[in-house]
Design a protein around this motif. Structure first.
Motif, PDB file in Angstrom:
ATOM      1  N   MET B 127      44.497   1.266 -57.388  1.00  0.00           N
ATOM      2  CA  MET B 127      43.821   1.917 -58.525  1.00  0.00           C
ATOM      3  C   MET B 127      42.331   2.084 -58.236  1.00  0.00           C
ATOM      4  N   ILE B 131      40.106   5.471 -58.070  1.00  0.00           N
ATOM      5  CA  ILE B 131      38.967   5.681 -58.970  1.00  0.00           C
ATOM      6  C   ILE B 131      37.700   5.962 -58.170  1.00  0.00           C
ATOM      7  N   GLY B 258      36.244   9.265 -63.109  1.00  0.00           N
ATOM      8  CA  GLY B 258      37.013  10.487 -63.359  1.00  0.00           C
ATOM      9  C   GLY B 258      36.191  11.759 -63.238  1.00  0.00           C
ATOM     10  N   ILE B 344      42.654  -0.977 -66.853  1.00  0.00           N
ATOM     11  CA  ILE B 344      42.928   0.324 -66.234  1.00  0.00           C
ATOM     12  C   ILE B 344      44.259   0.876 -66.730  1.00  0.00           C
ATOM     13  N   LEU B 345      45.267   0.012 -66.842  1.00  0.00           N
ATOM     14  CA  LEU B 345      46.563   0.473 -67.348  1.00  0.00           C
ATOM     15  C   LEU B 345      46.475   0.885 -68.816  1.00  0.00           C
ATOM     16  N   SER B 346      45.651   0.195 -69.590  1.00  0.00           N
ATOM     17  CA  SER B 346      45.512   0.534 -71.013  1.00  0.00           C
ATOM     18  C   SER B 346      44.819   1.882 -71.194  1.00  0.00           C
ATOM     19  N   MET B 347      43.851   2.152 -70.328  1.00  0.00           N
ATOM     20  CA  MET B 347      43.056   3.375 -70.493  1.00  0.00           C
ATOM     21  C   MET B 347      43.713   4.588 -69.852  1.00  0.00           C
ATOM     22  N   GLY B 348      44.313   4.379 -68.691  1.00  0.00           N
ATOM     23  CA  GLY B 348      44.866   5.519 -67.963  1.00  0.00           C
ATOM     24  C   GLY B 348      43.758   6.438 -67.452  1.00  0.00           C
ATOM     25  N   ALA B 349      44.155   7.438 -66.707  1.00  0.00           N
ATOM     26  CA  ALA B 349      43.174   8.335 -66.093  1.00  0.00           C
ATOM     27  C   ALA B 349      42.309   9.016 -67.144  1.00  0.00           C
ATOM     28  N   LYS B 353      38.064   8.468 -67.868  1.00  0.00           N
ATOM     29  CA  LYS B 353      37.117   9.587 -67.837  1.00  0.00           C
ATOM     30  C   LYS B 353      36.422   9.718 -69.190  1.00  0.00           C
ATOM     31  N   ARG B 354      37.218   9.579 -70.242  1.00  0.00           N
ATOM     32  CA  ARG B 354      36.666   9.661 -71.583  1.00  0.00           C
ATOM     33  C   ARG B 354      35.607   8.587 -71.793  1.00  0.00           C
TER      34      ARG B 354
END
Lengths: 134, 486, 442
Positions: B127, B131, B258, B344-349, B353-354
């Motif tokens: 990951m 990133i 991102g 990282i898994l909670s946010m996702g790509a 970025k957001r």
């Protein structure tokens, strides 16, 4: 911070661009830091001085002076052997703030060349240099 | 809408030092059964009595509960420390890191018994590589500075493998102190590059200093002024042109997830701070984690052990002859890695970025709304943090420090002050993306109120903080006459 | 997303105040060639419930899906009971979510706790000053050696072969780019470092030993202290199991200049090797050469007692390349855990717990010996020891299936010790656990 006019710059001393002063006293030269230096540093908490007997080059580092949040290197105005160091500064580093040209003296050097003092700035030249820094 | 400032004085209790409490013979621990005979150790090895305080469980709980109430944390309120990324620390991640399978795992268990942990670390590496846009990752460094040292060791090994012994490294004047300190540990002499008037590095300045005795450059991007180093491409080319390597301090990654591909900027090695960008808590000073990401040509030098994957099974291996060696007793701060993995898994790509976009939005919003009352040294778009100075307030004999202390009375943790060193009286504000618009509006209004006080009643600032249990402390005495143990 | 509070309306208003029309416009200073062309390719996002299941499964895979019941492993990471009070107090937000205490008025909780930690460490190890923590035992040793080089201005360090192999590897990594060199001190047949083998070159900056050492044996510091004195070198006593010092003599009273090592045993879970706790203590005369943060006692403007970070001029943010270390973030929360642990145990309790560890370990030692194992070394041990058990390597896998991790095979670390295993026994092992091990292992 003091204004330029408030700074003490004794007439009878010699000065370096790194804000050290030198005074001939018999066959030794006493050195310390100027009023400008102690004012800029703020409350001094520690002074690191060389051992008696150490050889110093002109412009060579002889120690450090520390405030809470800053460290400044100390450079010797002249070359020679360290004859005395001011032991009082270990217990009372604030002497450098209170009396930078008197009780706040740092080292006494036996100069290699007696005329090296003449190469340094006089009081007026030092004052002009400070004006330029503003 | 609630317009009351958050700062006030609450019921906060005094609490003595541990050894000022307790009674000899008290105990706060539940002892397991003595089901084996007692065997005295040889007297020549046995110590005298141990002079540690004896406390009951109640003593201990009350003591630390009270102490905790003297602290301000991100959960208390906005903590806009520039370059620290004090974002919200998700609670779910804390409980997942405490799962028994992880917390009770001995690091020297055979791979067969450690698949869960090895898989987590392997996936986290992947990951972070994605990133950052780099090729390979080590999770071993225990903090950012440890990661910087790792990067320096990698660069040193790289040059050595080419039969070269380079002695210098270029470091901008805006760099965090850990940069030159880490370089020096590796035997490199830092050479300072002055940033341009715009607050960023100019390629010409780098070209003037870069030579074949220079191992490379350490840059921070975005830099410590919160500005994107726009000339990074050209700078990387200059450094590479003379055989040097580009190290990027990724402490400010929160601005660019991102959005920016660090790998394509010409960076060879980068460290990340899991306790900044990736939401793991700061814990009052640590523990953190400082993974290092590299381009392929530096991969052979990565620290060991490394994790190998074969058919979905994971194993640790030391079989990397060019590795710089080990940097940590075991594999790094695994307990911290779990939290970053969860984040990282909670946010996702999209979420990452957001987060960066909103972090940059919040900082620019603050910059726009405070620039009429605070001096802004660089009038240009900032990234995730903005820097002001106390220039307008000096005529009232009010400094950055005074304003910071007064913000405490208003209920905010002060921003970073007096860093970076290139800006006189710097005030570095990094809100992060987890602060809402009302929180930020509240912060802005309070800062404006402080600025007004500076003009009308500066003594309020000189005496601040007044609403805390302890006022300004004598740091001079603490340094002159250090009392470091009771 | 629950960690991102902005609504579309918030964003619109804020963009308006800034004077741009979209979030993308905020990234105009980033040159196009630096921008990502594709979105990030990452798994997720997972909601709370999916994440719990996913990570729960990973944790569940550990220890063979918990078919393992007794782990007799030490070697730098120790199984000790952690009182519930510690995770409970450590979860207090104000401790967890606060930063380094640079603004002391709003960080007195952290600062007083660290002052207490520093004090307890000095008392435990018989030293005069402790820092606020380093990363772990291995990096603590590396920092101790670097400090000895600074203080003595010499170039060599003598390190015992019985210092944890990983600590020695980390030290090698740190010293590789420098001019400094390591002389390895071999061990003797009694399982302790052979002090007579230390070369008297007068170029040694420090002598570093570990006690209890990697074999679990308690070293006698006296000859090392004498050699260090004669060589004008520093004596560094490192450790992996600090609980031993509840029972054994403290390094300070025996001539050590630096006592440093791993503090994980003090209320910190093993957590697959990290975070741990780097403990670092020394004498006041070396304080200005010390790495790491220091908390000092002082008074505020009203004369009230308070605490601050002090002597910061040693550190990287002020001294930069001349700093005593590059360390910034340390292991603060772990130091807090250790302090709460020691506060709960107290002086009397620590000694009692150390004694229990020793008793349990002696019981297993004797039981194994009676069952035919050879106890490899004669020196007294604390809670770890080395034993040679015939055929153990063949039976190791079967023992795992019986729920037993029967010690650590030493041959990868000491090839001359084939067939030797390092057994760790703490207060967590019951008599039944140990009897079962002995029965199955022989």
């Amino acid at each position: 911070m003091k204004e330029l006019e408030e700074l003490v710059i004794p007439q009878d001393l010699r000065y370096t661009k790194d804000h050290e002063w030198a005074r001939a006293e018999g066959d030794l030269v006493t050195c310390g830091v100027t009023d400008y230096a102690q004012d800029q540093l703020g409350d001094i908490v520690f002074v690191e001085l060389p051992e008696v007997g150490e050889e110093l080059a002109e412009g060579g580092q002889f120690g450090t002076v520390e405030s809470v949040k800053a460290v400044a290197e100390l450079y010797s105005p002249i070359g020679g052997e360290v004859a005395e160091v001011n032991g009082a500064l270990e217990e009372s580093p604030q002497l450098v703030n209170q009396d930078p040209y008197g009780q706040g003296w740092m080292i006494k050097v036996r100069p290699k060349e007696p005329n090296e003092l003449d190469k340094l700035m006089d009081a007026q030249q030092y004052k002009d240099m400070l004006k330029g820094l503003e | 809408m609630n317009t009351e400032k958050p700062g006030t004085s609450g019921l906060v209790l005094n609490e003595p030092l541990l050894w000022e409490k307790g009674r000899k013979g008290r105990v706060g621990f539940s002892f397991p059964l003595q089901d084996v005979p007692s065997q005295a150790l040889d007297e020549e090895f046995t110590r005298d009595d141990l002079d540690l305080p004896d406390l009951s469980e109640v003593d201990v709980v009350r003591h630390y509960t009270r102490l905790s109430q003297w602290n301000f944390g991100v959960d208390s309120g906005m903590y806009p420390l520039g370059s620290c990324t004090m974002k919200y620390n998700p609670k779910l991640n804390e409980s997942l890191a405490a799962l028994e399978g992880f917390s009770e795992a001995h690091p020297l268990l055979l791979s067969d018994l450690s698949q869960g942990a090895l898989r987590l670390m392997y996936e986290l590496q992947g990951m972070l590589a994605e990133i950052s846009g780099m090729d390979a990752v080590t999770l071993q460094p225990a903090a950012g500075a440890h990661g910087e040292l790792t990067g320096m060791l990698l660069i040193h090994a790289y040059h050595k493998s080419k039969g070269q012994h380079r002695t210098k490294i270029l470091i901008p004047d805006t760099a965090h102190g850990t940069n030159p300190a880490s370089a020096a540990l590796c035997g490199f002499t830092p050479v300072v590059i002055k940033s341009g008037e715009q607050g960023i590095l100019r390629a010409e300045s780098v070209a003037e200093l870069m030579d074949e005795d220079t191992a490379g450059i350490m840059i921070t991007n975005p830099n410590t002024l919160g500005l994107f180093e726009e000339n990074i491409h050209e700078i990387a080319e200059i450094v590479h042109g003379m055989g040097g390597q580009v190290y990027c301090d990724g402490a400010n990654m929160n601005a660019i997830m991102g959005v920016v591909d660090i790998g394509s900027m010409g960076v060879d090695v980068l460290h990340l701070n899991l306790h900044k960008t990736f939401s793991t808590p700061h814990g009052g000073g640590g523990p953190g984690s400082g993974p290092v990401c590299v381009k392929g040509h530096l991969e052979p030098f990565l620290p060991v052990p490394r994790i190998l994957e074969r058919d979905g099974r994971f194993e640790l291996s030391d079989d990397f002859p060019h590795s710089i060696g080990r940097l940590h007793t075991f594999y790094g701060n695994f307990g911290v890695m779990i939290k970053a993995y969860c984040y990282i898994l909670s946010m996702g790509a999209g979420g990452l970025k957001r987060a960066s976009q909103l972090a940059v939005l919040n900082a620019n919003y603050i910059k726009e709304r405070l620039k009429d009352v605070l001096h802004l040294p660089f009038e240009r778009p900032c990234m995730h943090e903005c820097v002001f100075t106390d220039r307008y307030q000096r005529k009232y004999k009010v400094t950055t420090l005074d304003m910071a202390k007064r913000l405490i009375d208003y209920g905010y943790h002060p921003p970073t002050i007096y860093f970076p060193l290139v800006v006189n009286g710097a005030i570095m504000i990094e809100p992060t993306e987890t602060e809402s618009k009302e929180e930020i509006d509240g912060f802005i209004d309070c800062f404006k109120a402080v600025v007004k006080e500076a003009e009308e009643n500066p003594d309020l600032l000189h005496q601040a903080p007044v609403s805390t249990r302890i006022g300004r402390l004598d740091e001079v005495e603490a340094a002159r006459r250090p009392c470091l143990a009771g | 997303m629950r960690y991102l509070p902005h609504t579309e309306e918030d964003i619109r208003e804020m963009l308006g105040a800034i004077g741009v029309s979209s979030l993308d416009q905020l990234f105009v200073p980033v040159p196009d060639q630096c921008k990502r062309q594709e979105p990030l390719n990452l798994p997720g996002p997972m909601n709370e419930w999916e994440l719990k299941e996913h990570v729960g499964n990973l944790a569940g895979e550990m220890l063979g899906g918990s078919k393992i019941k007794s782990v007799f492993l030490g070697a730098g990471s120790y199984e000790h009971y952690i009182p519930e009070v510690i995770p409970y107090l450590l979860q207090r937000s104000e401790f967890v979510t606060s930063y380094t205490p640079y603004q002391p008025e709003v960080s007195q909780g952290t600062l007083q706790a660290i002052y207490e930690y520093q004090t307890l460490m000095t008392k435990l190890f018989g030293m005069e000053v402790s820092n606020a923590s380093l990363y772990d035992g291995a990096t603590a040793l590396a920092e101790a050696v670097l400090m000895a080089f600074r203080v003595s201005k010499k170039n060599q360090v003598a390190v015992s072969k019985l210092v944890h192999p990983h600590y020695r590897e980390v030290l090698k990594t740190y010293l590789k780019p420098t001019e400094y060199s390591i002389i390895e001190i071999p061990y003797g047949p009694d399982g302790r470092t052979d002090w007579e083998a230390i070369p008297k070159t007068h170029d040694i900056a420090a002598v570093a030993i570990q006690s209890p050492n990697f074999f679990g044996c308690i070293e006698d510091l006296e000859p090392f202290a004498r050699i260090a004195r004669d060589e004008k070198a520093l004596l560094i006593n490192c450790f992996t199991e600090p609980l031993a010092y509840g029972l054994i003599k403290d390094p300070g009273s025996q001539g050590a200049d630096i006592a440093c090592g791993e503090g994980q045993s003090f209320g910190i879970p093993r957590s697959y090797g990290g975070p741990g706790l780097g403990i670092f203590t020394t004498k006041m005369k070396y304080v200005r050469s010390m790495p790491g943060r220091l908390v000092g006692k002082t008074r505020d403007v009203k004369g009230k007692r308070g605490f601050v970070l002090t002597l910061a001029t040693r550190e990287q943010h002020i001294r930069r390349e001349k700093a005593t270390s590059n360390i910034c973030t340390n292991n603060n929360l772990c130091a807090l855990a250790a302090t709460i642990y020691l506060a709960s145990l107290g002086g009397s309790g620590l000694r009692k717990l150390a004694q229990i560890n020793h008793d349990k370990s002696e019981y297993l030692k004797q039981a194994l010996s009676e069952a035919g194992a050879v106890i490899a070394f004669t020196a007294p041990t604390f809670n770890e020891f080395v034993a040679k058990v015939d055929g153990l390597s063949r039976r190791y896998q079967r023992l795992l299936e019986k729920g037993l991790v029967a010690g650590l095979d030493l041959s990868p670390y000491y090839p001359e010790l084939k067939g030797h295993y390092l057994f760790s026994v703490t207060e967590t092992k019951s008599r039944e656990d140990m009897d079962y091990l002995v029965k199955e292992i022989t």
